[in-house]
Scaffold this motif. Structure first.
Motif, mmCIF file in Angstrom:
data_model
loop_
_atom_site.group_PDB
_atom_site.id
_atom_site.type_symbol
_atom_site.label_atom_id
_atom_site.label_comp_id
_atom_site.label_asym_id
_atom_site.label_seq_id
_atom_site.Cartn_x
_atom_site.Cartn_y
_atom_site.Cartn_z
ATOM 1 N N PRO A 119 0.831 -1.263 -0.100
ATOM 2 C CA PRO A 119 -0.040 0.076 0.200
ATOM 3 C C PRO A 119 0.669 1.229 0.208
ATOM 4 O O PRO A 119 0.653 2.298 -0.804
ATOM 5 N N GLU A 120 2.045 1.038 0.698
ATOM 6 C CA GLU A 120 2.665 2.564 0.695
ATOM 7 C C GLU A 120 3.542 2.891 -0.458
ATOM 8 O O GLU A 120 4.113 4.023 -0.666
ATOM 9 N N LEU A 121 3.591 1.922 -1.488
ATOM 10 C CA LEU A 121 4.255 2.137 -2.640
ATOM 11 C C LEU A 121 3.369 2.556 -3.857
ATOM 12 O O LEU A 121 3.828 2.600 -4.976
ATOM 13 N N ILE A 122 1.960 2.814 -3.571
ATOM 14 C CA ILE A 122 0.866 3.022 -4.339
ATOM 15 C C ILE A 122 0.428 4.637 -4.172
ATOM 16 O O ILE A 122 -0.094 4.758 -3.206
ATOM 17 N N LYS A 123 0.607 5.172 -5.095
ATOM 18 C CA LYS A 123 0.398 6.730 -5.019
ATOM 19 C C LYS A 123 -0.692 7.035 -6.119
ATOM 20 O O LYS A 123 -0.651 6.454 -7.164
ATOM 21 N N ASP A 124 -1.431 7.929 -5.857
ATOM 22 C CA ASP A 124 -2.366 8.523 -7.096
ATOM 23 C C ASP A 124 -2.676 9.837 -7.146
ATOM 24 O O ASP A 124 -2.333 10.787 -6.205
ATOM 25 N N GLY A 125 -3.385 10.508 -8.107
ATOM 26 C CA GLY A 125 -3.741 11.675 -8.153
ATOM 27 C C GLY A 125 -5.177 12.011 -7.479
ATOM 28 O O GLY A 125 -5.093 11.458 -6.145
ATOM 29 N N LYS A 126 -5.679 13.146 -7.714
ATOM 30 C CA LYS A 126 -7.003 13.548 -7.315
ATOM 31 C C LYS A 126 -8.013 13.516 -8.423
ATOM 32 O O LYS A 126 -8.073 14.153 -9.440
ATOM 33 N N PHE A 127 -8.808 12.400 -8.029
ATOM 34 C CA PHE A 127 -10.092 12.242 -9.144
ATOM 35 C C PHE A 127 -10.891 13.498 -9.442
ATOM 36 O O PHE A 127 -11.169 14.210 -8.618
ATOM 37 N N GLY A 128 -10.956 13.696 -10.566
ATOM 38 C CA GLY A 128 -12.137 14.867 -11.091
ATOM 39 C C GLY A 128 -11.385 16.312 -10.859
ATOM 40 O O GLY A 128 -12.077 17.229 -11.361
ATOM 41 N N GLU A 129 -10.079 16.371 -10.598
ATOM 42 C CA GLU A 129 -9.450 17.681 -10.452
ATOM 43 C C GLU A 129 -8.469 17.993 -11.792
ATOM 44 O O GLU A 129 -8.256 17.036 -12.481
ATOM 45 N N TYR A 130 -8.580 19.061 -11.855
ATOM 46 C CA TYR A 130 -7.450 19.669 -12.999
ATOM 47 C C TYR A 130 -6.010 19.204 -12.494
ATOM 48 O O TYR A 130 -5.612 20.207 -11.424
ATOM 49 N N MET A 131 -5.316 18.562 -12.969
ATOM 50 C CA MET A 131 -4.036 18.125 -12.640
ATOM 51 C C MET A 131 -2.908 18.548 -13.339
ATOM 52 O O MET A 131 -3.105 18.409 -14.708
ATOM 53 N N GLN A 132 -1.651 18.658 -12.851
ATOM 54 C CA GLN A 132 -0.579 18.831 -13.765
ATOM 55 C C GLN A 132 0.254 17.408 -13.208
ATOM 56 O O GLN A 132 0.646 17.319 -12.185
ATOM 57 N N VAL A 133 0.402 16.754 -14.350
ATOM 58 C CA VAL A 133 1.086 15.488 -14.084
ATOM 59 C C VAL A 133 2.592 15.756 -14.740
ATOM 60 O O VAL A 133 2.701 15.734 -15.940
ATOM 61 N N HIS A 134 3.555 15.338 -13.735
ATOM 62 C CA HIS A 134 4.704 15.631 -14.367
ATOM 63 C C HIS A 134 5.592 14.219 -14.575
ATOM 64 O O HIS A 134 5.910 13.576 -13.285
ATOM 65 N N ILE A 135 5.726 13.778 -15.527
ATOM 66 C CA ILE A 135 6.368 12.535 -15.891
ATOM 67 C C ILE A 135 7.834 12.507 -16.361
ATOM 68 O O ILE A 135 8.202 12.970 -17.602
#
Length: 207
Positions: A119-135
């Motif tokens: 569980p501690e190795l799984i992260k996620d964004g915020k559903f339904g929000e406008y996100m900046q995803v840096h990859i």
């Protein structure tokens, strides 16, 4: 269900100028949920994602280790635009699961990821929000996954085939509008016989 898997050196999600999630080496998962998806698709995709061999082993052999083998992190981000169908040049998203259902479904997906890994190795964004995803793609390595299409009921398939055959027969029997017009005799006094009148008739048919 569709997913874009990217092998990353690092990745993060920012909402409203605030970083809410980040990982180091691992994979970033962009997930597109379809209106047709069920718990079966969740189980299939989680298994595929966690066992996808996109990393080297200790000897440097490529495509040998999964994110679980390496004990790396996973960043999951909801991405409904993966369910896009183009209508001309305009994206159409009617195949994406509606927001109120998709949020619960997405949370179930992330929870299944956590139960299947650490569980501690799984992260996620915020559903339904406008996100900046840096990859920061490492390689680059990008792989597209899609859950198998559900099996088609043979009876339903046969019914669809018969409907299509009937449509084809009807189309072959029915004379076209242009051929019917060619077969109608025209009198010399018929104003529609002139090219100008034909133009008038065609313009009247325009909506």
């Amino acid at each position: 269900m569709k997913a874009i898997i990217q092998r990353v050196a690092r990745a993060s999600v920012t909402v409203g100028g605030e970083q809410i999630s980040s990982i180091g080496q691992g994979i970033c998962v962009l997930l597109g949920i379809s209106v047709e998806d069920t718990q079966k698709e969740i189980e299939h995709m989680v298994r595929k994602i966690l066992n996808l061999r996109v990393f080297e082993d200790e000897s440097g052999k490529h495509w040998s280790k999964s994110v679980m083998d390496k004990q790396y992190e996973v960043l999951c981000v909801s991405q409904f635009t993966l369910q896009c169908i183009l209508k001309g040049n305009k994206p159409d998203y009617h195949m994406a699961m509606p927001t109120d259902q998709a949020e619960t479904f997405y949370n179930s997906f992330v929870e299944h990821l956590r139960k299947s890994y650490k569980p501690e190795l799984i992260k996620d964004g915020k559903f339904g929000e406008y996100m900046q995803v840096h990859i920061q793609n490492d390689g680059p390595v990008t792989i597209e996954l899609e859950s198998p299409a559900p099996p088609i009921d043979p009876k339903q398939l046969a019914k669809l085939e018969k409907q299509q055959q009937r449509k084809e027969k009807t189309r072959m029997k029915a004379p076209s509008e242009s051929s019917r017009e060619r077969n109608v005799p025209r009198s010399k006094n018929d104003p529609s016989a002139s090219s100008g009148a034909e133009g008038d008739v065609s313009s009247e048919r325009e909506p």
